[in-house]
Structures are given as C-alpha cells and as structure tokens.
Enzyme design. Sequence first.
Site, PDB file in Angstrom:
ATOM      1  N   GLY A 120       0.905  -1.227   0.039  1.00 29.07           N
ATOM      2  CA  GLY A 120       0.004  -0.016  -0.065  1.00 29.07           C
ATOM      3  C   GLY A 120       1.049   1.256   0.040  1.00 29.07           C
ATOM      4  O   GLY A 120       1.951   1.179   0.454  1.00 29.07           O
TER       5      GLY A 120
ATOM      6  N   GLN B  38      -5.558   8.209   6.913  1.00 28.75           N
ATOM      7  CA  GLN B  38      -4.369   8.029   7.728  1.00 28.75           C
ATOM      8  C   GLN B  38      -3.182   7.800   6.737  1.00 28.75           C
ATOM      9  O   GLN B  38      -1.950   8.080   7.153  1.00 28.75           O
ATOM     10  CB  GLN B  38      -4.422   7.012   8.655  1.00 28.75           C
ATOM     11  CG  GLN B  38      -5.604   7.379   9.780  1.00 28.75           C
ATOM     12  CD  GLN B  38      -5.935   5.931  10.467  1.00 28.75           C
ATOM     13  OE1 GLN B  38      -5.641   5.471  11.293  1.00 28.75           O
ATOM     14  NE2 GLN B  38      -6.797   5.276   9.715  1.00 28.75           N
TER      15      GLN B  38
ATOM     16  N   ASP C 184       1.915   1.305   9.664  1.00 33.07           N
ATOM     17  CA  ASP C 184       1.252   0.301  10.587  1.00 33.07           C
ATOM     18  C   ASP C 184       2.605   0.356  11.886  1.00 33.07           C
ATOM     19  O   ASP C 184       2.260  -0.270  12.880  1.00 33.07           O
ATOM     20  CB  ASP C 184       0.988  -1.017  10.337  1.00 33.07           C
ATOM     21  CG  ASP C 184      -0.133  -0.885   9.262  1.00 33.07           C
ATOM     22  OD1 ASP C 184      -1.085   0.011   9.400  1.00 33.07           O
ATOM     23  OD2 ASP C 184      -0.004  -1.971   8.571  1.00 33.07           O
TER      24      ASP C 184
HETATM   25  O1  F6P Z   1      -0.560  -1.660   5.905  1.00 35.19           O
HETATM   26  C1  F6P Z   1      -1.333  -0.649   5.711  1.00 35.19           C
HETATM   27  C2  F6P Z   1      -2.899  -0.458   5.863  1.00 35.19           C
HETATM   28  O2  F6P Z   1      -3.389   0.823   5.789  1.00 35.19           O
HETATM   29  C3  F6P Z   1      -3.561  -1.429   6.972  1.00 35.19           C
HETATM   30  O3  F6P Z   1      -3.593  -0.371   8.220  1.00 35.19           O
HETATM   31  C4  F6P Z   1      -4.874  -1.606   6.534  1.00 35.19           C
HETATM   32  O4  F6P Z   1      -5.374  -2.612   7.355  1.00 35.19           O
HETATM   33  C5  F6P Z   1      -4.733  -1.945   4.909  1.00 35.19           C
HETATM   34  O5  F6P Z   1      -3.336  -1.334   4.703  1.00 35.19           O
HETATM   35  C6  F6P Z   1      -5.690  -1.451   4.383  1.00 35.19           C
HETATM   36  O6  F6P Z   1      -5.512  -2.241   2.863  1.00 35.19           O
HETATM   37  P1  F6P Z   1      -6.060  -1.383   1.723  1.00 35.19           P
HETATM   38  O7  F6P Z   1      -5.556  -0.276   1.286  1.00 35.19           O
HETATM   39  O8  F6P Z   1      -5.956  -2.566   0.729  1.00 35.19           O
HETATM   40  O9  F6P Z   1      -7.462  -1.461   1.998  1.00 35.19           O
END
Ligand code: F6P
Length: 377
Positions: free
Chosen positions: A15, A285, A138
């Site tokens: 991400g 965030q 995270d």
């Molecule tokens: O690892 C970063 C993060 O933003 C996590 O905090 C969250 O659970 C996940 O990625 C969300 O993933 P996506 O952007 O695929 O919805």
Amino acid sequence: MSTPVLRVGVLTGGGDCPGINAALRAVTKSLILKHNAEVIGFLDGFQGLVERRVEPLHARDVSGILTQGGTILGASNKADPFNYQPRGGADVSAQVAKTYQNLDLDALVAIGGDGTMSIAHRLAGLGIDIVGVPKTIDNDLAGTDRTFGFDTAVSIATEAIDRIHTTAQSHHRVMIVETMGRYAGWIALHAGVASGADVILIPEIEYEIDEIARVCRDRERGGQHFTIVAIAEGAKQQDGEHVVQERGAEHTDSMRLGGVSNVLADQLRERVDSSVRTTVLGHMQRGGTPTAYDRNLATAFGTRAAALAAAGTTGTMVAVQDGTFTNVPLDEVADQTRTVPLNDPLLVSALDLGASFGVESPAIQDQADRAPRPTSP
Ligand code: F6P
C-alpha cells in the site's frame, strides 16, 4: 558526467504511505549523484518487475516529490510473484529473476512493508540482490523501531480525535474512533495517548466489553459526561474474532480488517445510557503530505539503501534501532509482525495516567510496573 558504473532497479510495493516519494527521491538521487549509478524504476510494485514495465529515473524525475504523498511509481498489493493474482495465482518468480538478469541490474531496492520484505527475502533466494526500505503507517515491521508513514498517520489520527472531543463534550457522548494498523496497535496507542483518549483498545490486549461500559458509566457518575475510545482495527474482544471487511486471496493479506468500532458501539449501546457514535478514519491516515519526521526518516533510509546497494551489501533491510541507523538481514524481517509489547513505555505512561485498555488486568499492571520508565516524551 562519467559513464555509470552500476545499474540499480527500484520499486515501491504494498500500500502507499506518506514518505515513499521522499525515499524514492533519496534512493535515486544518491545513487546517481554519489554512487555514479543508473536507476530504473519498476511501475506498480512487483507487477512492473513481472511485466517488465520500467522507466529510467533521472535526478530531474524525482525533483519536487519530497513532500508528495503516494508514490510516483505506483504500487500494488496483489502482485506477489510467488502467487501472482493477475495470472490466477501462478508462480512467476523465475520470470522475475530472468528479467532482473536481462536488465543487467546490479541490485534492486524494494521500498515496502512486511509483504514486500517477505517477497524480497524469497527473491533474494533466487539470486536477486535486494535491499529493503521499510515503510508502513502500521509501524509493524520486525527489525526496525520505526517505519516512515507512521508519524504522519499518528498526526492525522491525533488531530481527528482532538476534533471529535468537541462533539463528545458538547453532546455528552461516547465517541469511538477506529484507526488502521492491522494486527498491531501502534497507531491507536500513539494517537490515543497524544489526544488523551480515555479508553485505548489495541490487538495486543483483548478487551472486555463490560469493563469498557464500566469506564463510561464511572466517568458519567464522576461528572465527566463523555468518553473517548481509540480503537485499532485489529482489536478484538476476549475470546472473540477479528472484525473483517473482506477476505480474499487477491490481496497479499488474506483479510482486510475494519469495522470493529461499529461492533463495539452496538455492544456499548446495550450497556450505557449515553449516545454512542463511531468514526472510522480509514485511508485518511495514509494520504497527503508526510510530516517532517517522516520525510527525514525516509530520506535517511533511502540514502543508506543506496549506499548498501552500491557496496553490494544486499539481502538486507535498512532500519533504525535504539536511535541508530543499521541494517538487518531480510530473513529476520520476513513473515514477522512487530506488535506493541505490554511494557512499552508509552503504554505504561497511559496506564499510569488512568487510561483503560479495556481490561481490569493486574497482569498488565504488573508488567507495566516492571517496565523501564520512558526516557523521552
Ligand atoms: O498496511 C497499511 C494498511 O493501511 C493497514 O493499516 C490496513 O489494514 C490496510 O493497509 C488496508 O489495505 P487496503 O488499502 O488494501 O484497503
């Protein structure tokens, strides 16, 4: 300018998060300016490596991106070469190794989180000379005390909780704010403490719903007619399950978490008289401009990764431990999650100040009492 002596590839996996562009700029510029290298960017993370979608990166291409969120190269969290979703989960890692050789690369810098580092570790086993750069909001990567992106996410979550205080106080409500963070509670802990949350719920401590309701009622009785709850998306009730938004093999993560605040709100409504509201902060965030701290951490990581790549020190990830920059072997990082220890100094401070972690647990207090006192705020 003399003929480049090295060819280094760079990609941004997983991400996006604030600070990736700052790291990319640092890797690229220092490789070109200090190490006389030629730099090639792979588009959309490992997908670009599989599909050989590349772009040469010159110093001017990364000029002006220090403050930009996201990644100019694009990212993907569905492109694990060992389980390549665009081709039905096929193992295309041999093709990746071939592309690396055909492009005549001396090293590959992979900027990413735990998924990226685990893939990097496996690719290193196929002879690819990789240097990892840890990013993620995270802050859950093993081997490093900090990842860039985290400070920005904490600042955004803190500001959000500060703003939510206003309504909580005015309307005498229980307000629940859900942060990201997957299976680690770092964002909820840091934003919760920074904003003076009354209850902080993290995955590392399974909460008891009756204890949270007791805190809300006691505050009400004591004349504090509102309660602020900061809850990490990975928090769960004692003997309960994670609240999952989506399950799917497509993602490098098998479960996408989210929604625990709504489950908690429903449970609390049955137990307290006050109105209960939830706010899920979500991708807010992860967006926007990185803080100065994240820009500088990403820059320091990026220049160090460039130096390691140029020196041929690979199979490693740049890191910061006890305030010192270092690097750790990828096999110590792969397939690990760094969660909040119960004697974490900030957790101890929060306990000392009477914050609830959703359990009335002498065990936590015991461990907290034995924990080292914080040396810095
Ligand atoms: O690892 C970063 C993060 O933003 C996590 O905090 C969250 O659970 C996940 O990625 C969300 O993933 P996506 O952007 O695929 O919805």
